[in-house]
Design a protein around this motif. Structure first.
Motif, PDB file in Angstrom:
ATOM      1  N   SER B 279     -49.442  10.952  20.900  1.00  0.00           N
ATOM      2  CA  SER B 279     -48.069  11.350  20.521  1.00  0.00           C
ATOM      3  C   SER B 279     -46.998  10.580  21.284  1.00  0.00           C
ATOM      4  N   LEU B 280     -47.331   9.376  21.667  1.00  0.00           N
ATOM      5  CA  LEU B 280     -46.341   8.545  22.362  1.00  0.00           C
ATOM      6  C   LEU B 280     -45.663   7.576  21.398  1.00  0.00           C
ATOM      7  N   TRP B 281     -46.138   7.593  20.174  1.00  0.00           N
ATOM      8  CA  TRP B 281     -45.609   6.631  19.203  1.00  0.00           C
ATOM      9  C   TRP B 281     -45.652   7.242  17.814  1.00  0.00           C
ATOM     10  N   ASN B 282     -44.652   6.908  16.982  1.00  0.00           N
ATOM     11  CA  ASN B 282     -44.677   7.369  15.585  1.00  0.00           C
ATOM     12  C   ASN B 282     -43.983   6.348  14.686  1.00  0.00           C
ATOM     13  N   ASP B 283     -43.993   6.636  13.402  1.00  0.00           N
ATOM     14  CA  ASP B 283     -43.449   5.679  12.424  1.00  0.00           C
ATOM     15  C   ASP B 283     -41.976   5.383  12.663  1.00  0.00           C
ATOM     16  N   ASN B 284     -41.240   6.429  13.033  1.00  0.00           N
ATOM     17  CA  ASN B 284     -39.823   6.244  13.323  1.00  0.00           C
ATOM     18  C   ASN B 284     -39.609   5.217  14.423  1.00  0.00           C
ATOM     19  N   MET B 285     -40.363   5.435  15.492  1.00  0.00           N
ATOM     20  CA  MET B 285     -40.248   4.521  16.635  1.00  0.00           C
ATOM     21  C   MET B 285     -40.669   3.111  16.230  1.00  0.00           C
ATOM     22  N   GLU B 286     -41.674   3.032  15.413  1.00  0.00           N
ATOM     23  CA  GLU B 286     -42.156   1.730  14.946  1.00  0.00           C
ATOM     24  C   GLU B 286     -41.043   1.009  14.171  1.00  0.00           C
ATOM     25  N   ASN B 287     -40.379   1.757  13.283  1.00  0.00           N
ATOM     26  CA  ASN B 287     -39.305   1.152  12.491  1.00  0.00           C
ATOM     27  C   ASN B 287     -38.132   0.729  13.363  1.00  0.00           C
ATOM     28  N   GLU B 288     -37.812   1.594  14.310  1.00  0.00           N
ATOM     29  CA  GLU B 288     -36.699   1.262  15.212  1.00  0.00           C
ATOM     30  C   GLU B 288     -37.004   0.013  16.021  1.00  0.00           C
ATOM     31  N   LEU B 289     -38.251  -0.067  16.497  1.00  0.00           N
ATOM     32  CA  LEU B 289     -38.662  -1.238  17.284  1.00  0.00           C
ATOM     33  C   LEU B 289     -38.590  -2.499  16.427  1.00  0.00           C
ATOM     34  N   ALA B 290     -39.093  -2.384  15.203  1.00  0.00           N
ATOM     35  CA  ALA B 290     -39.093  -3.547  14.304  1.00  0.00           C
ATOM     36  C   ALA B 290     -37.660  -4.025  14.070  1.00  0.00           C
ATOM     37  N   ASP B 291     -36.750  -3.090  13.842  1.00  0.00           N
ATOM     38  CA  ASP B 291     -35.344  -3.451  13.609  1.00  0.00           C
ATOM     39  C   ASP B 291     -34.738  -4.120  14.844  1.00  0.00           C
ATOM     40  N   ALA B 292     -35.013  -3.517  15.988  1.00  0.00           N
ATOM     41  CA  ALA B 292     -34.449  -4.056  17.237  1.00  0.00           C
ATOM     42  C   ALA B 292     -34.994  -5.458  17.512  1.00  0.00           C
ATOM     43  N   ASN B 293     -36.288  -5.636  17.300  1.00  0.00           N
ATOM     44  CA  ASN B 293     -36.896  -6.956  17.513  1.00  0.00           C
ATOM     45  C   ASN B 293     -36.278  -7.992  16.588  1.00  0.00           C
ATOM     46  N   LEU B 294     -36.154  -7.590  15.335  1.00  0.00           N
ATOM     47  CA  LEU B 294     -35.632  -8.529  14.347  1.00  0.00           C
ATOM     48  C   LEU B 294     -34.204  -8.950  14.680  1.00  0.00           C
ATOM     49  N   LYS B 295     -33.439  -7.987  15.175  1.00  0.00           N
ATOM     50  CA  LYS B 295     -32.054  -8.279  15.538  1.00  0.00           C
ATOM     51  C   LYS B 295     -32.025  -9.331  16.651  1.00  0.00           C
ATOM     52  N   LYS B 296     -32.841  -9.108  17.674  1.00  0.00           N
ATOM     53  CA  LYS B 296     -32.903 -10.069  18.790  1.00  0.00           C
ATOM     54  C   LYS B 296     -33.370 -11.442  18.305  1.00  0.00           C
ATOM     55  N   ILE B 297     -34.356 -11.417  17.423  1.00  0.00           N
ATOM     56  CA  ILE B 297     -34.900 -12.682  16.919  1.00  0.00           C
ATOM     57  C   ILE B 297     -33.865 -13.417  16.079  1.00  0.00           C
ATOM     58  N   ASP B 298     -33.178 -12.673  15.230  1.00  0.00           N
ATOM     59  CA  ASP B 298     -32.153 -13.307  14.393  1.00  0.00           C
ATOM     60  C   ASP B 298     -31.060 -13.947  15.245  1.00  0.00           C
ATOM     61  N   GLU B 299     -30.681 -13.245  16.304  1.00  0.00           N
ATOM     62  CA  GLU B 299     -29.679 -13.810  17.218  1.00  0.00           C
ATOM     63  C   GLU B 299     -30.189 -15.097  17.859  1.00  0.00           C
ATOM     64  N   ALA B 300     -31.467 -15.049  18.250  1.00  0.00           N
ATOM     65  CA  ALA B 300     -32.067 -16.228  18.898  1.00  0.00           C
ATOM     66  C   ALA B 300     -32.146 -17.402  17.927  1.00  0.00           C
ATOM     67  N   VAL B 301     -32.521 -17.096  16.691  1.00  0.00           N
ATOM     68  CA  VAL B 301     -32.613 -18.154  15.675  1.00  0.00           C
ATOM     69  C   VAL B 301     -31.236 -18.770  15.446  1.00  0.00           C
ATOM     70  N   GLU B 302     -30.250 -17.897  15.347  1.00  0.00           N
ATOM     71  CA  GLU B 302     -28.890 -18.380  15.134  1.00  0.00           C
ATOM     72  C   GLU B 302     -28.466 -19.307  16.270  1.00  0.00           C
ATOM     73  N   LYS B 303     -28.777 -18.867  17.495  1.00  0.00           N
ATOM     74  CA  LYS B 303     -28.415 -19.677  18.657  1.00  0.00           C
ATOM     75  C   LYS B 303     -29.157 -21.022  18.630  1.00  0.00           C
ATOM     76  N   SER B 304     -30.432 -20.973  18.312  1.00  0.00           N
ATOM     77  CA  SER B 304     -31.211 -22.226  18.312  1.00  0.00           C
ATOM     78  C   SER B 304     -30.740 -23.148  17.187  1.00  0.00           C
ATOM     79  N   GLU B 305     -30.300 -22.545  16.076  1.00  0.00           N
ATOM     80  CA  GLU B 305     -29.847 -23.386  14.958  1.00  0.00           C
ATOM     81  C   GLU B 305     -28.449 -23.954  15.181  1.00  0.00           C
TER      82      GLU B 305
END
Lengths: 321, 340
Positions: B279-305
């Motif tokens: 019970s340390l992880w659930n779908d909600n947390m998974e979705n939130e993590l995915a969104d947060a990761n993607l946001k960071k990655i998109d920022e990084a891609v933008e910076k690299s581009e």
């Protein structure tokens, strides 16, 4: 002190080891044995096995380890026992030493000096007599140095170790003990990238280095040739300025090297002269070199390496044109 | 922890808390998300040839978590997950795969060497770095990586041998992902294990399930704890779920059943199941993590581009000084205006 090239190099290494704890020597048989040519004689006893390291027999391992040491802040001076064996570590020089600075935009430079004996004339077995300066010069990113006398050997080695670049330091075995010279006892540097005018004259320019310097000088002295003799000392980056200034004055130039002719270092120098001083020339550029095939067995080496007669004939030909 | 998330408590490392497992999972997720993004950018023509890490996160994150801050990391070309775990800026990671050297301008205090492409040739560098640590008595260790194919290289043997002779604080991780482009592990070497190659060098060789991030952590941690006595070779058994690089088509040489078999052993899945069970992880947390990761990655891609290359930098970083002959080439190139 009066010393030969071996003594001058030994003294330079001694001073460098004394100067900084960051200096570490590594190579095959360089410790107790003092190296097969005794260049590192006595240094292990003085500085310890951890600073003058006998390594396992593996050239890529030696050069790669030295690169790692340099990247971690040391100033290694690896020795490769003979230039013919350095090809086993060629990968490390071509793929890494030459490129690490540029591919990290100078964040991680490779300050190291790779010492190795080169060229022939001392009746060794196969693979002990190569003149590989063109290979290392072609890569770019490596500085390639070759002294022709004890004074330059010491000063260039000290300068090389003080730089933050990978330097391939070629030591002509034939000149190791050929003659002695007065050499200062203390630290001094000989500029890298700067050629040395060892004879002055107006009729022609002779560009040479390493084992061919004494050969050329003997001919010029004996035959009283009115020539600028340029001892390059640094093969790469080339001191183009000194060469061009002399050629503009004399209008005639020959390049003398022990490495084989085809695609050799003489071709590069010749091309630069042709590109920049073509209209100053009154005769074609001549190259005097070993023939275009690998170094022969020692029984044949006197027929292979350019000798005084070959140099003399080339001079006569050039002066008659 | 096996593929069904069962833990062997006899082997379980005492310092691994649920919080640490959660942290490992999050880091693995970020590495996987970054990997997916890089692959997609390459397919869109926005990145150069790319070498995916999919499926190897356990091997990489386990080691990264076991390493101390002062330990050195000497990578080859497929350890993006370790870079992520060690906090190397995501935009710099992406910049490498956009094809610019500035990505590798790694400050020396990061104790991380540059990505290396020629196989196994970074291993002697790791030896040299390890020698420097021992020589200067820094207390730091070195972790380096090589693939299963890389263990066939001469420099692999030379490096193990040197490290053994000088008893260096070095851990050599063999990331055995079963394939060296099209060459299967079975054809790479007649040795039963790759870890046993260490025996010839007189140093310990250990094999571990590379898709068990906790197992990898434990083995590397133990090897690092023993590093002051000498080196260890650790063979991590994992699997390259994706292609060698984006220039490769693995369907030419391996079948779907094999890939399906290994998908069941996915290093992220078993950790996630463990966390969900507790019970340390659930779908909600998974979705939130995915969104947060993607946001960071998109920022990084933008910076690299948005990176603007300066062609002069190619010339200015060859030597510690600018030789006349190179300066002339630079001047000529600058004036010719063909950099437009």
């Amino acid at each position: 002190m009066m010393t030969n090239m071996v003594g001058a190099l030994n003294n330079a290494l001694d001073l460098l080891l004394k100067e900084s704890e960051d200096v570490v020597l590594l190579g095959e048989d360089i410790g107790k044995d003092g190296g097969v040519f005794r260049v590192t004689d006595g240094l292990q006893a003085k500085y310890g096995e951890h600073r003058v390291m006998d390594t396992p027999l593996a050239e890529a391992g030696i050069l790669g380890t030295a690169i790692g040491m340099a990247l971690a802040g040391l100033r290694p001076i690896p020795e490769i026992q003979f230039a013919g064996f350095m090809f086993l570590g060629f990968d490390q020089l071509v793929n890494h030493a030459s490129r690490y600075r540029s591919r990290t935009r100078s964040a991680l430079p490779v300050p190291m000096v790779v010492r190795t004996p080169v060229s022939g004339g001392v009746r060794t077995l196969e693979h002990h007599s190569e003149s590989p300066e063109a290979y290392y010069s072609h890569i770019g990113g490596l500085i390639v140095v070759e002294p022709s006398n004890p004074y330059d050997a010491k000063g260039l080695l000290i300068k090389a170790s003080h730089m933050k670049d990978p330097v391939v330091f070629l030591e002509p075995t034939k000149l190791y003990r050929l003659f002695k010279q007065e050499v200062p006892d203390g630290m001094y540097e000989v500029e890298i990238g700067k050629a040395n005018m060892v004879n002055k004259g107006d009729s022609l320019t002779i560009v040479t280095w390493g084992t061919m310097v004494p050969v050329v000088r003997n001919v010029v002295t004996k035959k009283n040739v009115d020539a600028d003799v340029i001892d390059l000392r640094t093969i790469n980056p080339l001191d183009e300025k000194t060469i061009l200034e002399s050629v503009e004055k004399t209008g005639k130039v020959m390049i003398v090297h022990e490495a084989s002719l085809g695609f050799g270092p003489g071709a590069e120098i010749s091309a630069r002269i042709a590109e920049k001083a073509m209209y100053e020339l009154s005769a074609p550029i001549l190259r005097v070199a070993s023939p275009s095939f690998p170094y022969p067995f020692p029984g044949y080496e006197n027929f292979y390496v350019p000798n005084e007669k070959k140099v003399e004939q080339a001079i006569e030909k050039l002066l008659s044109m | 922890m096996d593929e069904n998330s069962n833990i062997d408590m006899n082997l379980f490392p005492k310092d691994v808390t649920d919080a640490k497992i959660l942290d490992m999972y999050k880091t693995m997720s970020m590495a996987r998300a970054l990997d997916a993004k890089a692959l997609s950018l390459q397919r869109q023509g926005r990145a150069v040839t790319y070498a995916p890490t999919l499926g190897q996160e356990g091997t990489q994150i386990g080691a990264a978590f076991a390493m101390g801050e002062n330990d050195w990391f000497v990578p080859n070309f497929r350890q993006h997950a370790v870079f992520v775990a060690r906090g190397y800026p995501l935009d710099k990671i992406m910049l490498y795969w956009r094809g610019f050297e500035e990505s590798l301008a790694i400050p020396p205090e990061k104790k991380t060497l540059a990505v290396i492409v020629p196989v196994a040739t970074q291993l002697p560098h790791a030896v040299g770095v390890a020698y420097a640590q021992k020589y200067k008595n820094t207390g730091s260790n070195v972790v380096t990586y090589v693939g299963d194919g890389g263990t066939s290289e001469g420099q692999f043997y030379e490096s193990m041998n040197f490290a053994g002779v000088y008893k260096l604080p070095l851990v050599m991780v063999i990331e055995n992902n079963q394939w060296a482009i099209s060459m299967p592990r079975g054809k790479q070497s007649a040795a039963t294990t790759l870890a046993q190659k260490a025996i010839a060098a007189g140093i310990p060789g250990i094999q571990v399930d590379g898709n068990d991030v906790i197992g990898v952590y434990k083995v590397i941690k133990d090897a690092l704890a023993a590093a002051s006595d000498g080196p260890t070779v650790v063979e991590c058994i994992t699997y390259r779920l994706s292609m060698h690089t984006t220039a490769d088509d693995p369907t030419k040489y391996r079948n779907d059943q094999e890939v399906a078999f290994w998908k069941q052993r996915d290093p992220l899945m078993r950790i996630k199941n463990y966390l969900v069970k507790k019970s340390l992880w659930n779908d909600n947390m998974e979705n939130e993590l995915a969104d947060a990761n993607l946001k960071k990655i998109d920022e990084a891609v933008e910076k690299s581009e948005s990176f603007k290359p300066d062609p002069q930098s190619m010339f200015k970083n060859v030597y510690s000084y600018m030789p006349d002959v190179l300066e002339e080439e630079l001047d000529e190139a600058s004036k010719a205006n063909f950099w437009q």
